[in-house]
Design an enzyme around this catalytic site. Structure first.
Site, PDB file in Angstrom:
ATOM      1  N   HIS A  27       0.965  -1.275  -0.050  1.00  0.00           N
ATOM      2  CA  HIS A  27       0.031  -0.054   0.178  1.00  0.00           C
ATOM      3  C   HIS A  27       0.855   1.320  -0.122  1.00  0.00           C
ATOM      4  O   HIS A  27       1.185   1.690   0.960  1.00  0.00           O
ATOM      5  CB  HIS A  27      -0.866  -0.008   1.177  1.00  0.00           C
ATOM      6  CG  HIS A  27      -1.722  -1.161   1.377  1.00  0.00           C
ATOM      7  ND1 HIS A  27      -1.231  -2.451   1.838  1.00  0.00           N
ATOM      8  CD2 HIS A  27      -3.177  -1.414   1.077  1.00  0.00           C
ATOM      9  CE1 HIS A  27      -2.298  -3.258   1.538  1.00  0.00           C
ATOM     10  NE2 HIS A  27      -3.309  -2.670   1.182  1.00  0.00           N
ATOM     11  N   HIS A 258      -4.167   3.463  -3.375  1.00  0.00           N
ATOM     12  CA  HIS A 258      -4.293   2.933  -1.855  1.00  0.00           C
ATOM     13  C   HIS A 258      -3.424   1.564  -1.700  1.00  0.00           C
ATOM     14  O   HIS A 258      -2.542   1.575  -0.868  1.00  0.00           O
ATOM     15  CB  HIS A 258      -5.632   2.691  -1.665  1.00  0.00           C
ATOM     16  CG  HIS A 258      -6.071   1.721  -0.581  1.00  0.00           C
ATOM     17  ND1 HIS A 258      -6.028   2.097   0.747  1.00  0.00           N
ATOM     18  CD2 HIS A 258      -5.992   0.443  -0.538  1.00  0.00           C
ATOM     19  CE1 HIS A 258      -6.130   1.029   1.698  1.00  0.00           C
ATOM     20  NE2 HIS A 258      -6.165  -0.125   0.778  1.00  0.00           N
ATOM     21  N   GLU A 405     -17.425  -3.852  25.085  1.00  0.00           N
ATOM     22  CA  GLU A 405     -16.507  -5.013  25.245  1.00  0.00           C
ATOM     23  C   GLU A 405     -15.270  -5.145  24.302  1.00  0.00           C
ATOM     24  O   GLU A 405     -14.126  -5.456  24.724  1.00  0.00           O
ATOM     25  CB  GLU A 405     -17.333  -6.322  24.912  1.00  0.00           C
ATOM     26  CG  GLU A 405     -18.481  -6.535  25.976  1.00  0.00           C
ATOM     27  CD  GLU A 405     -19.778  -5.669  25.427  1.00  0.00           C
ATOM     28  OE1 GLU A 405     -19.744  -4.724  24.497  1.00  0.00           O
ATOM     29  OE2 GLU A 405     -20.738  -5.560  26.609  1.00  0.00           O
ATOM     30  N   HIS A 467     -28.461 -14.639  25.754  1.00  0.00           N
ATOM     31  CA  HIS A 467     -27.387 -14.340  26.793  1.00  0.00           C
ATOM     32  C   HIS A 467     -26.714 -15.912  26.994  1.00  0.00           C
ATOM     33  O   HIS A 467     -25.699 -15.675  27.785  1.00  0.00           O
ATOM     34  CB  HIS A 467     -28.037 -13.854  28.038  1.00  0.00           C
ATOM     35  CG  HIS A 467     -28.310 -12.260  27.946  1.00  0.00           C
ATOM     36  ND1 HIS A 467     -28.876 -11.870  26.812  1.00  0.00           N
ATOM     37  CD2 HIS A 467     -27.802 -11.371  28.675  1.00  0.00           C
ATOM     38  CE1 HIS A 467     -28.876 -10.467  27.063  1.00  0.00           C
ATOM     39  NE2 HIS A 467     -28.457 -10.182  28.283  1.00  0.00           N
TER      40      HIS A 467
HETATM   41  C1  LIG Z   1     -11.398  -4.397   9.958  1.00  0.00           C
HETATM   42  C2  LIG Z   1     -10.792  -4.100   8.696  1.00  0.00           C
HETATM   43  N1  LIG Z   1     -11.808  -4.316   7.720  1.00  0.00           N
HETATM   44  C3  LIG Z   1     -11.598  -4.232   6.373  1.00  0.00           C
HETATM   45  C4  LIG Z   1      -9.962  -4.043   6.179  1.00  0.00           C
HETATM   46  C5  LIG Z   1      -9.487  -3.922   4.764  1.00  0.00           C
HETATM   47  N2  LIG Z   1      -8.979  -2.575   4.172  1.00  0.00           N
HETATM   48  C6  LIG Z   1      -7.719  -2.098   4.533  1.00  0.00           C
HETATM   49  S1  LIG Z   1      -7.446  -0.578   4.317  1.00  0.00           S
HETATM   50  C7  LIG Z   1      -9.165  -0.307   3.986  1.00  0.00           C
HETATM   51  C8  LIG Z   1      -9.518   0.908   3.474  1.00  0.00           C
HETATM   52  C9  LIG Z   1      -8.875   1.989   4.131  1.00  0.00           C
HETATM   53  O1  LIG Z   1      -9.226   3.382   3.769  1.00  0.00           O
HETATM   54  P1  LIG Z   1      -8.310   4.342   4.790  1.00  0.00           P
HETATM   55  O2  LIG Z   1      -8.163   4.185   6.117  1.00  0.00           O
HETATM   56  O3  LIG Z   1      -9.008   5.638   4.248  1.00  0.00           O
HETATM   57  O4  LIG Z   1      -7.128   4.087   4.156  1.00  0.00           O
HETATM   58  P2  LIG Z   1      -6.417   4.775   2.813  1.00  0.00           P
HETATM   59  O5  LIG Z   1      -7.057   4.094   1.671  1.00  0.00           O
HETATM   60  O6  LIG Z   1      -6.572   6.426   3.088  1.00  0.00           O
HETATM   61  O7  LIG Z   1      -5.113   4.430   2.961  1.00  0.00           O
HETATM   62  C10 LIG Z   1      -9.813  -1.494   3.978  1.00  0.00           C
HETATM   63  C11 LIG Z   1     -11.291  -1.583   3.938  1.00  0.00           C
HETATM   64  C12 LIG Z   1      -9.246  -3.881   7.339  1.00  0.00           C
HETATM   65  N3  LIG Z   1      -7.985  -3.896   7.009  1.00  0.00           N
HETATM   66  N4  LIG Z   1      -9.547  -4.075   8.371  1.00  0.00           N
END
Ligand SMILES: Cc1ncc(C[n+]2csc(CCOP(=O)(O)OP(=O)(O)O)c2C)c(N)n1
Ligand SMILES: [Mg+2]
Length: 656
Positions: A27, A258, A405, A467
């Site tokens: 990334h 990204h 939690e 529960h």
């Molecule tokens: C809980 C979770 N859901 C989905 C992902 C997959 N994922 C990685 S980065 C991302 C999008 C992130 O967007 P942002 O935080 O704005 O990062 P940017 O594109 O700006 O680098 C997703 C959906 C993840 N790593 N963790």
């Protein structure tokens, strides 16, 4: 002439872009966008000494947006963390490298926590900030006086866990916590506005944070904002407006950058655009020099701190606590509890036994910090006369986590990672589902965090199937490096607590009953039998034909069945199984002896069968749950679902 900030930040951009290019995976967008903010933080504000990643009083830096791992690896390399060589950078995302896809705790010096599941880094950082305030109150500002910085993305702030984390941090007025939000308007699918129009500044403000918005590429604004953050009496959020992939002429500002390599041509175009003439993985001395100087900036502070520690009367205690070692007399009062319980054979809910255990150890282990997600009275997690851990005097040892939690569990991870604190926290076992993402990271990281999960079966009764855990024991037992304990009585509860506290690199879940259960350990063992995971609790009177395996509240059901069988001339032995995981660690001959060779093997647990075939085999009989529970008094439910001594004995007999 040493390079200016812009060139230093460009070194991050280029290293990130090149490492991703080489791996053809990763990334680049986030590191390129946040390079300027990170450069100002790591050269002017972050308190660290690159030559001592483990310095206890360092600032904690958490990259919550873990996909941007090359930002962190670049920072560690440039500032001179010895383990982060250029070869490691070149080996980005390759097997065995110190540069895994997402930052992994315990694997790479300088990585404070494993990140990747968005939002959890932020929630973990809240725990680090809690631990810092608590230990500052315990040991004084001469020894503990640092900050926690978080880089979070849009994704981190969209995740539900961020809500729990920021409201808890705001309530506790964690002024040493600063979130740097990479406010780049982009997530994977495109513009943030596709899915979210939250006014984040208003949200954080409502949760009790100080907030500010800046241009994340303007060094003067960045510097002023970071200085501002250090002066706030609340946690602070700096929304850093950035351009994702900044520097890439073809892709900057778009979601294309990204999560994939830019490609050869775009890499070349970016080099040209940035005015970076050097080849891939070549950083000139004039860029290294100011970066390495930044990495040494904290050395003087670190040495002064070491001097204060050496002169401090609290040194031994501080070192012990930070090393995670238990005090010498940690279990003295608990051992007498066990001896008393063996004699008095108390009948009570195991959650009550757990509360009694805590009463014995809380004073002996000053590192313990307890809490509950708003179920204090039910979880029996509160030790009498304990002060709440709260602003402005954080010396208290009980956190009112509120109905959070996941936020609680992630915060406990942060406390454990920070060091000096052994966290435990309660909720209903069924809501371990809400905490599971953080339990998983605890297991993956190998941190000692103890989740007290009470109301562990249909035995909770009238609250009904929402529960009543059914599949939870099986699903938790499926997780690597997690110890799931389900003690049967006072003695086993004390034994399991000891094991949880002794497991320095493994989190534990204690599954405890709401309902009263009889004592089952009626003779003095002289050793911690729960440490075996499973052990023969009662031998057969007649020649053994049946073995009954059970855990927790069903051990007494198995004992009842044994009596019925013996009365009919059928020899039956009972094996108590407080922990599947610890049983798996026993030698094969021990395991074989415990499982035995009787014709019939039966397991009894008020949950699903999954996992029990390990003990009873495919041909074994399982007495437990096949679906969800129901709302009724507990005894009615045990009868209704056929989990009784009578039913177990009948099932065993039918099989003979
Ligand atoms: C809980 C979770 N859901 C989905 C992902 C997959 N994922 C990685 S980065 C991302 C999008 C992130 O967007 P942002 O935080 O704005 O990062 P940017 O594109 O700006 O680098 C997703 C959906 C993840 N790593 N963790
Ligand atoms: Mg984004």
């Amino acid at each position: 002439m040493p390079a200016d900030l812009r060139t230093m930040a460009d070194a991050i951009r280029v290293l990130s872009m090149d490492a991703v290019e080489q791996a053809n995976s990763g990334h680049p967008g986030m590191p390129m966008g946040m390079a300027d903010v990170a450069t100002v933080l790591w050269t002017r504000f972050l308190k660290y000494d690159a030559s001592r990643p483990e310095w206890a009083d360092r600032d904690r830096f958490v990259l919550s947006a873990g996909h941007g791992s090359m930002l962190l690896y670049s920072l560690l390399h440039l500032s001179g963390f010895k383990a982060m060589t250029m070869d490691e950078v070149k080996a980005f995302r390759q097997l065995g490298s110190k540069t895994p896809g997402h930052p992994e705790y315990g694997h790479t010096p300088g990585v404070e926590t494993t990140t990747g599941p968005l939002g959890q880094g932020l929630a973990t950082a809240v725990g680090m900030a809690i631990a810092e305030r608590h230990l500052a109150a315990r040991f004084g500002p001469d020894l503990v006086d640092h900050r926690t910085w978080v880089v979070a993305g849009d994704g981190c702030l969209m995740e539900g866990v961020s809500h729990e984390a920021i409201s808890l941090a705001g309530r506790l007025k964690l002024s040493r916590l600063t979130v740097l939000w990479d406010d780049n308007d982009i997530t994977i699918d495109g513009h943030v506005g596709l899915s979210d129009t939250t006014d984040q500044l208003a949200r954080f403000k409502a949760a009790g944070w100080a907030v500010k918005r800046i241009d994340g590429h303007d060094y003067v604004q960045i510097r002023r904002a970071l200085a501002w953050a250090t002066k706030q009496a609340k946690p602070s959020l700096i929304a850093c407006k950035t351009v994702i992939g900044k520097g890439s002429p073809g892709f900057e500002g778009t979601h294309d950058v990204h999560g994939k390599a830019l490609g050869k041509d775009e890499v070349a175009a970016t080099r040209k655009n940035l005015g970076w003439p050097h080849e891939a993985f070549v950083v000139p001395d004039e860029v290294y020099r100011p970066w390495r100087a930044a990495g040494r900036r904290g050395a003087k502070l670190r040495r002064a701190w070491e001097g204060r520690l050496a002169a401090s009367g609290a040194r031994a205690e501080f070192d012990r606590a930070m090393a995670g070692d238990l005090p010498k007399r940690a279990f003295e009062r608990l051992d007498s509890f066990i001896a008393e319980a063996e004699a008095s054979k108390p009948a009570a809910a195991t959650r009550q036994h757990s509360g009694a255990v805590l009463e014995r150890i809380f004073g002996e282990i000053p590192d313990l910090v307890g809490g509950s997600a708003d179920l204090t009275g039910s979880n029996n997690t509160f030790v009498k006369n304990t002060q709440a851990l709260d602003a402005p005097d954080y010396a208290g040892r009980y956190v009112n986590y509120g109905v959070r939690e996941l936020g609680m569990t992630a915060a406990m991870n942060g406390m454990a990672l920070h060091g000096g604190v052994i966290p435990y926290g309660g909720t209903f076992l069924v809501f371990s589902d809400y905490a599971r993402p953080a339990i998983r990271l605890a297991a993956l990281m190998g941190v000692r965090m103890i989740l007290v999960g009470t109301h562990d079966s249909i035995g909770l009764g009238e609250d009904g199937p929402t529960h009543q855990p059914v599949e939870h024991l099986a699903s938790l037992r499926a997780m690597p490096n997690l110890n799931v304990f389900r003690p049967a009585d006072a003695v086993e509860t004390a034994e399991c607590w000891k094991l949880a506290l002794d497991a320095k690199a493994t989190p534990s879940v204690l599954a405890l009953s709401r309902q009263k259960v009889p004592a089952v350990r009626l003779v003095e063992a002289g050793e911690n039998l729960s440490a075996r995971g499973a052990y023969q609790l009662a031998g057969a009177g007649h020649p053994a034909e049946v073995t009954l395996f059970a855990s927790g509240s069903e051990v007494s059901v198995a004992l009842d069945a044994r009596e019925r069988l013996e009365a009919q001339g059928v020899g039956a032995r009972v094996v108590s199984v407080p922990s599947f995981e610890l049983f798996e660690r026993q030698p094969a001959d021990y395991q074989a002896a415990v499982i035995g060779e009787t014709e019939v093997r039966v397991a009894v647990e008020a949950g699903v069968r999954q996992g029990w075939d390990r003990f009873i085999g495919e041909a074994g009989v399982f007495v437990g749950m096949r679906g969800f529970g129901a709302s009724a008094p507990d005894k009615t439910l045990y009868g209704h679902f056929g989990i009784t001594g009578e039913a177990v004995a009948a099932a065993a007999k039918a099989k003979l």
